[in-house]
Write a protein that holds these residues in place. Structure first.
Motif, PDB file in Angstrom:
ATOM      1  N   VAL A  43       0.851  -1.188   0.000  1.00 20.36           N
ATOM      2  CA  VAL A  43       0.000   0.000   0.000  1.00 20.36           C
ATOM      3  C   VAL A  43       0.888   1.240   0.000  1.00 20.36           C
ATOM      4  O   VAL A  43       1.716   1.418   0.888  1.00 20.36           O
ATOM      5  CB  VAL A  43      -0.927   0.013   1.226  1.00 20.36           C
ATOM      6  N   THR A  44       0.719   2.078  -1.004  1.00 19.16           N
ATOM      7  CA  THR A  44       1.491   3.312  -1.124  1.00 19.16           C
ATOM      8  C   THR A  44       0.539   4.490  -1.001  1.00 19.16           C
ATOM      9  O   THR A  44      -0.495   4.526  -1.669  1.00 19.16           O
ATOM     10  CB  THR A  44       2.224   3.373  -2.476  1.00 19.16           C
ATOM     11  N   ALA A  45       0.863   5.434  -0.123  1.00 20.56           N
ATOM     12  CA  ALA A  45      -0.052   6.536   0.149  1.00 20.56           C
ATOM     13  C   ALA A  45       0.710   7.846   0.316  1.00 20.56           C
ATOM     14  O   ALA A  45       1.869   7.862   0.733  1.00 20.56           O
ATOM     15  CB  ALA A  45      -0.867   6.244   1.396  1.00 20.56           C
ATOM     16  N   LYS A  46       0.017   8.937  -0.017  1.00 23.71           N
ATOM     17  CA  LYS A  46       0.495  10.285   0.248  1.00 23.71           C
ATOM     18  C   LYS A  46      -0.536  10.942   1.162  1.00 23.71           C
ATOM     19  O   LYS A  46      -1.384  11.708   0.721  1.00 23.71           O
ATOM     20  CB  LYS A  46       0.654  11.077  -1.053  1.00 23.71           C
ATOM     21  N   PRO A  47      -0.481  10.641   2.458  1.00 24.62           N
ATOM     22  CA  PRO A  47      -1.553  11.044   3.374  1.00 24.62           C
ATOM     23  C   PRO A  47      -1.497  12.485   3.852  1.00 24.62           C
ATOM     24  O   PRO A  47      -2.446  12.961   4.475  1.00 24.62           O
ATOM     25  CB  PRO A  47      -1.357  10.091   4.555  1.00 24.62           C
TER      26      PRO A  47
ATOM     27  N   LYS B  78       4.205   7.159   2.072  1.00 31.32           N
ATOM     28  CA  LYS B  78       4.191   6.097   3.064  1.00 31.32           C
ATOM     29  C   LYS B  78       3.921   4.769   2.364  1.00 31.32           C
ATOM     30  O   LYS B  78       3.005   4.660   1.559  1.00 31.32           O
ATOM     31  CB  LYS B  78       3.104   6.352   4.115  1.00 31.32           C
ATOM     32  N   THR B  79       4.730   3.762   2.672  1.00 28.86           N
ATOM     33  CA  THR B  79       4.562   2.443   2.072  1.00 28.86           C
ATOM     34  C   THR B  79       4.573   1.376   3.158  1.00 28.86           C
ATOM     35  O   THR B  79       5.430   1.398   4.042  1.00 28.86           O
ATOM     36  CB  THR B  79       5.685   2.150   1.059  1.00 28.86           C
ATOM     37  N   GLU B  80       3.620   0.485   3.104  1.00 28.91           N
ATOM     38  CA  GLU B  80       3.577  -0.641   4.028  1.00 28.91           C
ATOM     39  C   GLU B  80       2.769  -1.769   3.397  1.00 28.91           C
ATOM     40  O   GLU B  80       2.099  -1.587   2.381  1.00 28.91           O
ATOM     41  CB  GLU B  80       2.964  -0.231   5.366  1.00 28.91           C
ATOM     42  N   ASN B  81       2.834  -2.927   4.024  1.00 27.69           N
ATOM     43  CA  ASN B  81       2.093  -4.084   3.538  1.00 27.69           C
ATOM     44  C   ASN B  81       0.779  -4.239   4.289  1.00 27.69           C
ATOM     45  O   ASN B  81       0.659  -3.869   5.455  1.00 27.69           O
ATOM     46  CB  ASN B  81       2.906  -5.366   3.690  1.00 27.69           C
ATOM     47  N   ALA B  82      -0.199  -4.796   3.577  1.00 27.17           N
ATOM     48  CA  ALA B  82      -1.484  -5.111   4.189  1.00 27.17           C
ATOM     49  C   ALA B  82      -1.933  -6.482   3.703  1.00 27.17           C
ATOM     50  O   ALA B  82      -1.531  -6.933   2.626  1.00 27.17           O
ATOM     51  CB  ALA B  82      -2.523  -4.053   3.849  1.00 27.17           C
ATOM     52  N   TYR B  83      -2.761  -7.146   4.503  1.00 26.57           N
ATOM     53  CA  TYR B  83      -3.251  -8.480   4.172  1.00 26.57           C
ATOM     54  C   TYR B  83      -4.714  -8.433   3.752  1.00 26.57           C
ATOM     55  O   TYR B  83      -5.522  -7.726   4.365  1.00 26.57           O
ATOM     56  CB  TYR B  83      -3.152  -9.415   5.389  1.00 26.57           C
TER      57      TYR B  83
ATOM     58  N   GLU C 207      -5.486   1.974  -8.244  1.00 26.31           N
ATOM     59  CA  GLU C 207      -4.809   3.250  -7.985  1.00 26.31           C
ATOM     60  C   GLU C 207      -5.745   4.391  -8.337  1.00 26.31           C
ATOM     61  O   GLU C 207      -6.508   4.306  -9.316  1.00 26.31           O
ATOM     62  CB  GLU C 207      -3.539   3.327  -8.823  1.00 26.31           C
ATOM     63  N   ASP C 208      -5.686   5.479  -7.549  1.00 22.73           N
ATOM     64  CA  ASP C 208      -6.519   6.632  -7.879  1.00 22.73           C
ATOM     65  C   ASP C 208      -5.831   7.481  -8.946  1.00 22.73           C
ATOM     66  O   ASP C 208      -4.618   7.366  -9.167  1.00 22.73           O
ATOM     67  CB  ASP C 208      -6.818   7.459  -6.626  1.00 22.73           C
ATOM     68  N   ASP C 209      -6.603   8.317  -9.621  1.00 21.16           N
ATOM     69  CA  ASP C 209      -6.087   9.053 -10.792  1.00 21.16           C
ATOM     70  C   ASP C 209      -5.085  10.138 -10.428  1.00 21.16           C
ATOM     71  O   ASP C 209      -4.363  10.646 -11.293  1.00 21.16           O
ATOM     72  CB  ASP C 209      -7.237   9.651 -11.604  1.00 21.16           C
ATOM     73  N   LYS C 210      -4.990  10.498  -9.128  1.00 16.84           N
ATOM     74  CA  LYS C 210      -4.008  11.490  -8.700  1.00 16.84           C
ATOM     75  C   LYS C 210      -2.686  10.842  -8.276  1.00 16.84           C
ATOM     76  O   LYS C 210      -1.731  11.548  -7.959  1.00 16.84           O
ATOM     77  CB  LYS C 210      -4.571  12.320  -7.539  1.00 16.84           C
ATOM     78  N   GLY C 211      -2.666   9.523  -8.246  1.00 18.27           N
ATOM     79  CA  GLY C 211      -1.452   8.827  -7.833  1.00 18.27           C
ATOM     80  C   GLY C 211      -1.144   8.989  -6.360  1.00 18.27           C
ATOM     81  O   GLY C 211       0.018   8.915  -5.945  1.00 18.27           O
ATOM     82  N   GLU C 212      -2.191   9.197  -5.552  1.00 15.84           N
ATOM     83  CA  GLU C 212      -1.983   9.411  -4.122  1.00 15.84           C
ATOM     84  C   GLU C 212      -2.181   8.147  -3.295  1.00 15.84           C
ATOM     85  O   GLU C 212      -1.659   8.041  -2.187  1.00 15.84           O
ATOM     86  CB  GLU C 212      -2.929  10.510  -3.638  1.00 15.84           C
ATOM     87  N   TYR C 213      -2.924   7.186  -3.841  1.00 13.45           N
ATOM     88  CA  TYR C 213      -3.138   5.912  -3.163  1.00 13.45           C
ATOM     89  C   TYR C 213      -3.088   4.779  -4.172  1.00 13.45           C
ATOM     90  O   TYR C 213      -3.689   4.869  -5.247  1.00 13.45           O
ATOM     91  CB  TYR C 213      -4.496   5.885  -2.442  1.00 13.45           C
ATOM     92  N   SER C 214      -2.362   3.725  -3.833  1.00 16.38           N
ATOM     93  CA  SER C 214      -2.326   2.551  -4.707  1.00 16.38           C
ATOM     94  C   SER C 214      -2.162   1.293  -3.872  1.00 16.38           C
ATOM     95  O   SER C 214      -1.560   1.316  -2.790  1.00 16.38           O
ATOM     96  CB  SER C 214      -1.199   2.657  -5.739  1.00 16.38           C
TER      97      SER C 214
END
Length: 274
Positions: free
Chosen positions: A27-31, A40-45, A179-186
Motif C-alpha cells: 500500500v502506497t499513500a500520500k496522506p 508512506k509504504t507498508e504491507n497489508a493483508y 490506484e486513484d487518478d491522482k497517484g496518491e493511493y495505490s
C-alpha cells in the motif's frame, strides 16, 4: 476398502476448500495534504476464507502480538516506545466483507472505542476490454468513482475471487492493482499463500455501531478535541503506550492531545475525500 478411501478423499477436499488464502498488498499513500512528496509504504493483508474476507495492516497483527505479550508480562507499563515505533501504521482500519449477504463493514478506532459502520455505497465498475500483464497475471482494466476519487483497477480471472484490497470488490476476479487518478493511493498485489484460518485480531474497548455519516462526524470531533473521547481513564490500552509510571497525568494528557492533533495533520489527505 473403497468407502474409507472415499471418505478420506472427501475430508481432504473439504480441508483444501476450507483453507484461507492470504493476499499481500503493498500500500502506497500520500496522506499529508501539505506535503505530497511524503510517501508512506507498508504491507497489508487481504485474507479470504469461505465465509468472508478481512483487509488490515500487516503491522496491525504484529503490534497486537507485541501488546498481548506485554500485557501478560507487565501490563501497560511493559510497553516500550522504541518497540512499537517500528510497527506504526497508516492503516488503522479493518474492512470485512461477508460473502453470504454481500455486506461490507468498516472498523476504525476513535479514542477508546472501535467504531463500525456498514458501507452504504455500491461500487459501480465500468469494465474495459483493455488487458495487460502484471507479474504472472493477465489482467483486465476497470474504473470506478468511489469516496471522492476516481480509481483504475486491474483484475485477473486467474484468481477467481470477486474481491480486492480496502472496500473494493465486485469484479469477476481478484484485483491485482488499484490506484486513484491522482497517484496518491495505490494497492499492488505482491504475493499470496495459504494460512490455516483467519487470525483473531485483538480489540480493546467497546464496538460502537453507527451510520457512516455518524462515524465521519465522530472522527472529526475526535481530531478537534481528542480528550473528549478519552474519559477519566486516559484512553484505551494503546493510548498509554510508552509512558513510565511517574509521569504527571496532566502532562501525559497534553502530550497525547498534541500527538493526536499532529497525526491528524499528517493524515489530512485521507483515502476517502469529503
Amino acid at each position: 476398502m473403497k468407502k474409507p478411501i472415499l471418505i478420506a478423499f472427501i475430508l481432504m477436499m473439504n480441508t483444501v476448500f476450507a483453507q484461507t488464502n492470504r493476499f499481500v498488498y503493498q500500500v502506497t499513500a500520500k496522506p499529508n495534504a501539505s506535503d505530497k512528496n511524503e510517501v508512506k509504504t507498508e504491507n497489508a493483508y487481504l485474507d479470504i476464507s469461505p465465509e468472508k474476507s478481512v483487509f488490515y495492516s500487516e503491522n496491525r497483527i504484529k503490534r497486537d502480538s507485541v501488546m498481548q505479550a506485554n500485557f501478560k508480562s507487565g501490563g501497560a507499563r511493559g510497553f516500550k516506545r522504541e518497540q512499537m515505533e517500528g510497527l506504526r501504521t497508516n492503516i488503522n482500519y479493518t474492512v470485512e466483507k461477508n460473502k453470504a449477504d454481500q455486506k461490507t463493514f468498516f472498523k476504525d478506532r476513535i479514542g477508546r472505542d472501535m467504531y463500525m459502520y456498514e458501507e452504504d455505497r455500491p461500487i459501480n465498475w465500468k469494465i474495459s476490454s483493455e488487458t495487460r500483464k502484471i507479474g504472472e497475471y493477465k489482467v483486465q482494466k476497470a474504473e470506478t468513482d468511489f469516496g471522492g476519487r476516481t480509481w483504475t483497477a486491474w483484475f485477473t480471472t486467474d484468481l477467481p475471487y470477486p474481491d480486492g484490497p480496502y472496500k473494493f470488490n465486485g469484479l469477476p476476479g481478484l484485483i491485482v492493482k488499484v490506484e486513484d487518478d491522482k497517484g496518491e493511493y495505490s494497492f499492488d498485489l505482491m504475493k499470496n499463500y495459504k494460512i490455516a484460518d483467519l487470525p483473531a485480531l485483538n480489540q480493546f474497548g467497546n464496538t460502537v455501531k453507527v451510520k457512516r455519516a455518524d462515524y465521519t462526524k465522530q472522527l472529526k470531533k475526535f481530531q478537534e478535541d481528542p480528550m473528549a473521547f478519552m474519559g477519566q481513564g486516559g484512553g484505551g490500552p494503546q493510548m498509554r503506550m510508552g509512558g513510565g509510571g511517574n509521569q504527571n497525568p496532566a502532562d501525559m494528557r497534553k502530550r497525547m492531545e498534541e500527538r493526536i492533533k499532529e497525526e491528524a495533520k499528517r493524515n489530512s489527505n485521507p483515502i476517502e475525500l469529503p
